[in-house]
Design a protein around this motif. Sequence first.
Motif, PDB file in Angstrom:
ATOM      1  N   ALA A  96       0.765  -0.941  -0.426  1.00 19.89           N
ATOM      2  CA  ALA A  96      -0.052  -0.244   0.310  1.00 19.89           C
ATOM      3  C   ALA A  96       0.561   0.952   0.106  1.00 19.89           C
ATOM      4  O   ALA A  96       0.754   2.489  -0.053  1.00 19.89           O
ATOM      5  CB  ALA A  96      -0.805   0.140   1.142  1.00 19.89           C
ATOM      6  N   LEU A  97       2.321   0.917   1.121  1.00 25.57           N
ATOM      7  CA  LEU A  97       3.210   1.955   0.879  1.00 25.57           C
ATOM      8  C   LEU A  97       3.327   2.677  -0.961  1.00 25.57           C
ATOM      9  O   LEU A  97       3.943   3.763  -0.992  1.00 25.57           O
ATOM     10  CB  LEU A  97       3.890   2.443   1.995  1.00 25.57           C
ATOM     11  CG  LEU A  97       4.724   3.485   2.176  1.00 25.57           C
ATOM     12  CD1 LEU A  97       3.902   4.786   3.000  1.00 25.57           C
ATOM     13  CD2 LEU A  97       5.884   2.900   3.196  1.00 25.57           C
ATOM     14  N   GLU A 142       2.629   1.997  -3.259  1.00 26.08           N
ATOM     15  CA  GLU A 142       1.476   1.986  -4.636  1.00 26.08           C
ATOM     16  C   GLU A 142       1.169   3.390  -3.912  1.00 26.08           C
ATOM     17  O   GLU A 142       0.414   4.444  -5.497  1.00 26.08           O
ATOM     18  CB  GLU A 142      -0.017   1.014  -4.512  1.00 26.08           C
ATOM     19  CG  GLU A 142      -1.044   1.848  -5.222  1.00 26.08           C
ATOM     20  CD  GLU A 142      -1.924   0.683  -4.800  1.00 26.08           C
ATOM     21  OE1 GLU A 142      -3.669   0.931  -6.043  1.00 26.08           O
ATOM     22  OE2 GLU A 142      -2.170  -0.228  -4.583  1.00 26.08           O
ATOM     23  N   THR A 143       0.795   3.865  -3.199  1.00 29.53           N
ATOM     24  CA  THR A 143       0.174   5.633  -3.321  1.00 29.53           C
ATOM     25  C   THR A 143       1.305   6.624  -2.808  1.00 29.53           C
ATOM     26  O   THR A 143       1.004   8.138  -3.328  1.00 29.53           O
ATOM     27  CB  THR A 143      -0.598   5.655  -1.087  1.00 29.53           C
ATOM     28  OG1 THR A 143       1.179   5.883  -0.380  1.00 29.53           O
ATOM     29  CG2 THR A 143      -1.594   4.486  -1.312  1.00 29.53           C
ATOM     30  N   THR A 144       2.939   5.879  -2.603  1.00 27.75           N
ATOM     31  CA  THR A 144       3.743   7.000  -2.877  1.00 27.75           C
ATOM     32  C   THR A 144       3.991   7.130  -4.235  1.00 27.75           C
ATOM     33  O   THR A 144       4.874   7.819  -4.240  1.00 27.75           O
ATOM     34  CB  THR A 144       4.725   7.068  -1.793  1.00 27.75           C
ATOM     35  OG1 THR A 144       5.586   5.340  -2.023  1.00 27.75           O
ATOM     36  CG2 THR A 144       4.199   6.566  -0.283  1.00 27.75           C
ATOM     37  N   GLN A 197       3.050  10.266   6.535  1.00 26.50           N
ATOM     38  CA  GLN A 197       2.539   8.432   6.261  1.00 26.50           C
ATOM     39  C   GLN A 197       3.233   7.175   6.116  1.00 26.50           C
ATOM     40  O   GLN A 197       2.543   6.184   6.461  1.00 26.50           O
ATOM     41  CB  GLN A 197       2.585   8.700   4.191  1.00 26.50           C
ATOM     42  CG  GLN A 197       1.974   7.500   4.027  1.00 26.50           C
ATOM     43  CD  GLN A 197       1.733   8.022   2.146  1.00 26.50           C
ATOM     44  OE1 GLN A 197       1.797   9.146   2.034  1.00 26.50           O
ATOM     45  NE2 GLN A 197       0.977   7.051   1.901  1.00 26.50           N
ATOM     46  N   THR A 214       2.518   4.361   8.614  1.00 26.08           N
ATOM     47  CA  THR A 214       2.190   2.945   7.747  1.00 26.08           C
ATOM     48  C   THR A 214       3.614   1.565   9.125  1.00 26.08           C
ATOM     49  O   THR A 214       3.103   0.697   9.633  1.00 26.08           O
ATOM     50  CB  THR A 214       2.878   2.496   6.759  1.00 26.08           C
ATOM     51  OG1 THR A 214       2.614   3.302   5.507  1.00 26.08           O
ATOM     52  CG2 THR A 214       3.227   1.437   6.180  1.00 26.08           C
TER      53      THR A 214
END
Length: 269
Positions: A95-96, A98-100, A240, A244
């Motif tokens: 997820a990290l 993908e979002t960054t 962020q 996480t």
Amino acid sequence: MAERQTADGTVGKALEVLDMVASFERPVRFSEVLEGSPYPKGTLYRLFQTLTNQGMLSFDPDRQTYGLGVRLVRLAHAAWQQSSLAPIARSYVDALSETTGETVHLAQLDNAQVLYLDKRNALKPIEMYSQAGKVGPAYCTGVGKSMLAFLAEDEVARVISQQSFHRFTEHTLTSEAELRADLADIRAKGFGMDREEHEPGIICIAVPILTPRGRVLGGLSVTSTTAQKSLADLAALAPQVQATANSIAVEAQNWRFPDQATDTTRTGT
């Protein structure tokens, strides 16, 4: 050649031999290992035979070479499942990244080194040293320094005493004084950075993964290049990345790495 003494006896010697074979990163002849071995030929040969008989080494009779055995693969898989953060953290690492849109590393300390447990490439992958399963220096990587900063002082001293302080780039920290100053800054800010200290052009922001009592479970980093991002850009991701890391710590605490009553409070917590 005088036989080297080790406090861990035959087991310690056997593990050193496995490390020597692994260091070649390819099938290797006995003579190649013997050339750099601290042990006499007879001792080394007996260790090779025992390790081969136990499935820790494999032998190719056609090429007359040795490699790491499949038994090690089974043990490594069990260790990854039982002692590694990787299975717990996988979805959070995904997820990290993908979002960054950046490369994310998950790591733990392995004695005085950083062991990379998992890695997710950026949308535009970049070439760099780190790969899952590789080890790197603690004193000049963001994830290494972020973990080191939150260890108990006796552990900090032990790890620092084992650092080589080799200069990889013009930005590498090359003394204990420089490293300790950076660690103090990391404790104050809550995150560390790699300012092209290990590889030219590679920068990162990193945070420790801590239990509620302050025990270091591992580290998490977001990595980019100076051609794509600035240190300020990465620093803006700190909340962020920390969120996480906190989520990973909560799950790890609940399922696999509970704090013990005997734990002591860590520096900086």
